[in-house]
Design a protein around this motif. Structure first.
Motif, PDB file in Angstrom:
ATOM      1  N   GLY A 150       8.707   5.086  14.500  1.00 29.17           N
ATOM      2  CA  GLY A 150       8.222   6.318  15.125  1.00 29.17           C
ATOM      3  C   GLY A 150       8.680   7.558  14.386  1.00 29.17           C
ATOM      4  N   ILE A 151       9.932   7.548  13.945  1.00 27.60           N
ATOM      5  CA  ILE A 151      10.466   8.701  13.219  1.00 27.60           C
ATOM      6  C   ILE A 151       9.726   8.898  11.895  1.00 27.60           C
ATOM      7  CG2 ILE A 151      12.516   9.559  12.019  1.00 27.60           C
ATOM      8  CD1 ILE A 151      14.167   8.278  14.313  1.00 27.60           C
ATOM      9  N   CYS A 152       9.429   7.805  11.214  1.00 34.48           N
ATOM     10  CA  CYS A 152       8.668   7.906   9.952  1.00 34.48           C
ATOM     11  C   CYS A 152       7.296   8.533  10.187  1.00 34.48           C
ATOM     12  CB  CYS A 152       8.484   6.529   9.322  1.00 34.48           C
ATOM     13  SG  CYS A 152       9.924   5.876   8.490  1.00 34.48           S
ATOM     14  N   VAL A 153       6.598   8.034  11.197  1.00 37.66           N
ATOM     15  CA  VAL A 153       5.232   8.520  11.456  1.00 37.66           C
ATOM     16  C   VAL A 153       5.252   9.968  11.940  1.00 37.66           C
ATOM     17  CG1 VAL A 153       3.175   8.174  12.871  1.00 37.66           C
ATOM     18  CG2 VAL A 153       4.335   6.201  11.862  1.00 37.66           C
ATOM     19  N   ILE A 154       6.126  10.267  12.891  1.00 36.19           N
ATOM     20  CA  ILE A 154       6.205  11.648  13.392  1.00 36.19           C
ATOM     21  C   ILE A 154       6.625  12.592  12.271  1.00 36.19           C
ATOM     22  CG2 ILE A 154       7.505  13.175  14.932  1.00 36.19           C
ATOM     23  CD1 ILE A 154       7.527  10.769  16.937  1.00 36.19           C
ATOM     24  N   GLY A 155       7.599  12.180  11.479  1.00 36.00           N
ATOM     25  CA  GLY A 155       8.061  13.014  10.368  1.00 36.00           C
ATOM     26  C   GLY A 155       6.974  13.297   9.345  1.00 36.00           C
ATOM     27  N   ALA A 169       0.840  -1.208   0.000  1.00 33.93           N
ATOM     28  CA  ALA A 169       0.000   0.000   0.000  1.00 33.93           C
ATOM     29  C   ALA A 169       0.874   1.256   0.000  1.00 33.93           C
ATOM     30  CB  ALA A 169      -0.939  -0.010   1.199  1.00 33.93           C
ATOM     31  N   ALA A 170       1.965   1.224   0.756  1.00 34.02           N
ATOM     32  CA  ALA A 170       2.880   2.372   0.794  1.00 34.02           C
ATOM     33  C   ALA A 170       3.500   2.605  -0.575  1.00 34.02           C
ATOM     34  CB  ALA A 170       3.955   2.151   1.844  1.00 34.02           C
ATOM     35  N   LEU A 171       3.907   1.536  -1.236  1.00 39.25           N
ATOM     36  CA  LEU A 171       4.495   1.681  -2.573  1.00 39.25           C
ATOM     37  C   LEU A 171       3.482   2.213  -3.577  1.00 39.25           C
ATOM     38  CD1 LEU A 171       6.725  -1.508  -2.756  1.00 39.25           C
ATOM     39  CD2 LEU A 171       7.456   0.879  -2.515  1.00 39.25           C
ATOM     40  N   ILE A 172       2.228   1.806  -3.434  1.00 37.65           N
ATOM     41  CA  ILE A 172       1.168   2.331  -4.310  1.00 37.65           C
ATOM     42  C   ILE A 172       1.007   3.831  -4.089  1.00 37.65           C
ATOM     43  CG2 ILE A 172      -1.323   2.297  -4.748  1.00 37.65           C
ATOM     44  CD1 ILE A 172      -1.160  -0.780  -4.264  1.00 37.65           C
ATOM     45  N   ILE A 197       4.643   3.089   5.919  1.00 38.35           N
ATOM     46  CA  ILE A 197       5.967   2.488   6.099  1.00 38.35           C
ATOM     47  C   ILE A 197       6.290   2.393   7.593  1.00 38.35           C
ATOM     48  CG2 ILE A 197       8.451   2.973   5.839  1.00 38.35           C
ATOM     49  CD1 ILE A 197       7.248   1.630   3.403  1.00 38.35           C
ATOM     50  N   GLY A 198       5.971   3.436   8.346  1.00 43.54           N
ATOM     51  CA  GLY A 198       6.195   3.395   9.796  1.00 43.54           C
ATOM     52  C   GLY A 198       5.406   2.272  10.444  1.00 43.54           C
ATOM     53  N   ALA A 199       4.161   2.101  10.034  1.00 43.61           N
ATOM     54  CA  ALA A 199       3.341   1.010  10.570  1.00 43.61           C
ATOM     55  C   ALA A 199       3.933  -0.341  10.186  1.00 43.61           C
ATOM     56  CB  ALA A 199       1.904   1.132  10.059  1.00 43.61           C
ATOM     57  N   SER A 200       4.433  -0.458   8.978  1.00 46.31           N
ATOM     58  CA  SER A 200       5.064  -1.691   8.522  1.00 46.31           C
ATOM     59  C   SER A 200       6.310  -2.008   9.360  1.00 46.31           C
ATOM     60  CB  SER A 200       5.429  -1.563   7.045  1.00 46.31           C
ATOM     61  OG  SER A 200       6.167  -2.671   6.608  1.00 46.31           O
ATOM     62  N   PHE A 201       7.135  -0.990   9.623  1.00 46.38           N
ATOM     63  CA  PHE A 201       8.323  -1.182  10.458  1.00 46.38           C
ATOM     64  C   PHE A 201       7.925  -1.587  11.875  1.00 46.38           C
ATOM     65  CE2 PHE A 201      11.099   2.033   7.895  1.00 46.38           C
ATOM     66  CZ  PHE A 201      11.269   1.093   6.894  1.00 46.38           C
ATOM     67  N   PHE A 202       6.862  -0.984  12.397  1.00 51.04           N
ATOM     68  CA  PHE A 202       6.392  -1.291  13.750  1.00 51.04           C
ATOM     69  C   PHE A 202       5.973  -2.758  13.850  1.00 51.04           C
ATOM     70  CE2 PHE A 202       3.208  -1.450  17.130  1.00 51.04           C
ATOM     71  CZ  PHE A 202       3.913  -0.853  18.164  1.00 51.04           C
ATOM     72  N   ILE A 203       5.292  -3.248  12.838  1.00 47.57           N
ATOM     73  CA  ILE A 203       4.858  -4.653  12.834  1.00 47.57           C
ATOM     74  C   ILE A 203       6.048  -5.585  12.634  1.00 47.57           C
ATOM     75  CG2 ILE A 203       3.526  -6.353  11.517  1.00 47.57           C
ATOM     76  CD1 ILE A 203       1.458  -4.063  11.097  1.00 47.57           C
ATOM     77  N   GLN A 204       7.018  -5.143  11.842  1.00 41.47           N
ATOM     78  CA  GLN A 204       8.186  -5.970  11.566  1.00 41.47           C
ATOM     79  C   GLN A 204       9.119  -6.076  12.768  1.00 41.47           C
ATOM     80  OE1 GLN A 204      10.592  -4.526   8.343  1.00 41.47           O
ATOM     81  NE2 GLN A 204      11.874  -6.335   8.308  1.00 41.47           N
ATOM     82  N   ALA A 205       9.181  -5.067  13.605  1.00 43.64           N
ATOM     83  CA  ALA A 205      10.155  -5.018  14.705  1.00 43.64           C
ATOM     84  C   ALA A 205      10.190  -6.279  15.577  1.00 43.64           C
ATOM     85  CB  ALA A 205       9.924  -3.772  15.556  1.00 43.64           C
ATOM     86  N   VAL A 239       0.942   9.869   3.702  1.00 41.98           N
ATOM     87  CA  VAL A 239       0.396   8.518   3.901  1.00 41.98           C
ATOM     88  C   VAL A 239       1.486   7.464   3.679  1.00 41.98           C
ATOM     89  CG1 VAL A 239      -1.334   6.853   3.116  1.00 41.98           C
ATOM     90  CG2 VAL A 239      -1.927   9.277   3.307  1.00 41.98           C
ATOM     91  N   PHE A 240       2.357   7.680   2.691  1.00 41.67           N
ATOM     92  CA  PHE A 240       3.450   6.744   2.434  1.00 41.67           C
ATOM     93  C   PHE A 240       4.269   6.508   3.693  1.00 41.67           C
ATOM     94  CE2 PHE A 240       8.034   6.468   1.524  1.00 41.67           C
ATOM     95  CZ  PHE A 240       8.078   5.199   0.950  1.00 41.67           C
ATOM     96  N   TYR A 241       4.700   7.579   4.355  1.00 42.29           N
ATOM     97  CA  TYR A 241       5.546   7.446   5.544  1.00 42.29           C
ATOM     98  C   TYR A 241       4.790   6.857   6.726  1.00 42.29           C
ATOM     99  CZ  TYR A 241       9.365   9.827   3.238  1.00 42.29           C
ATOM    100  OH  TYR A 241      10.387  10.141   2.381  1.00 42.29           O
TER     101      TYR A 241
END
Length: 105
Positions: free
Chosen positions: A70-75, A15-18, A45-53, A40-42
């Motif tokens: 967190g940095i992706c989402v806050i940014g 979805a982020a790549l789309i 991606i932040g949500a994806s990183f959070f799930i991957q962690a 929305v992309f960031y």
């Protein structure tokens, strides 16, 4: 649960790549393109990183991945005119590096 997490993480990444592609190819109005490719992309991606962690095999990288998420989402919520708008890209790069470092060789 691990299989469900991987599926969700994959869906979020696609979805982020789309969203990124929509912004590049200007498929909608400039405002919508900007929202999708720069916000929305960031968030996705932040949500994806959070799930991957928690799935990282090297447990030393888990907190780094949470930080990248967190940095992706806050940014994403920082105004583009802010001097800190670049931090979302830093979070993206950190998450990618951590993700690639975690791959089996």
């Amino acid at each position: 649960m691990n299989n469900q997490q991987q599926s969700l993480q994959g869906i979020l990444s696609i979805a982020a790549l789309i969203c990124l592609a929509v912004g590049w190819f200007n498929l909608f109005t400039p405002e919508i393109n900007h929202l999708l490719s720069r916000k929305v992309f960031y968030i996705l991606i932040g949500a994806s990183f959070f799930i991957q962690a928690p799935m990282l095999t090297n447990k030393n990288f888990v907190y780094g991945m949470y930080a990248a998420a967190g940095i992706c989402v806050i940014g994403a919520f920082l105004p583009e005119s802010s001097n800190l708008a670049w931090v979302k890209t830093l979070g993206l790069l950190a998450g990618i590096i951590l993700s690639l470092s975690n791959r089996n060789r």
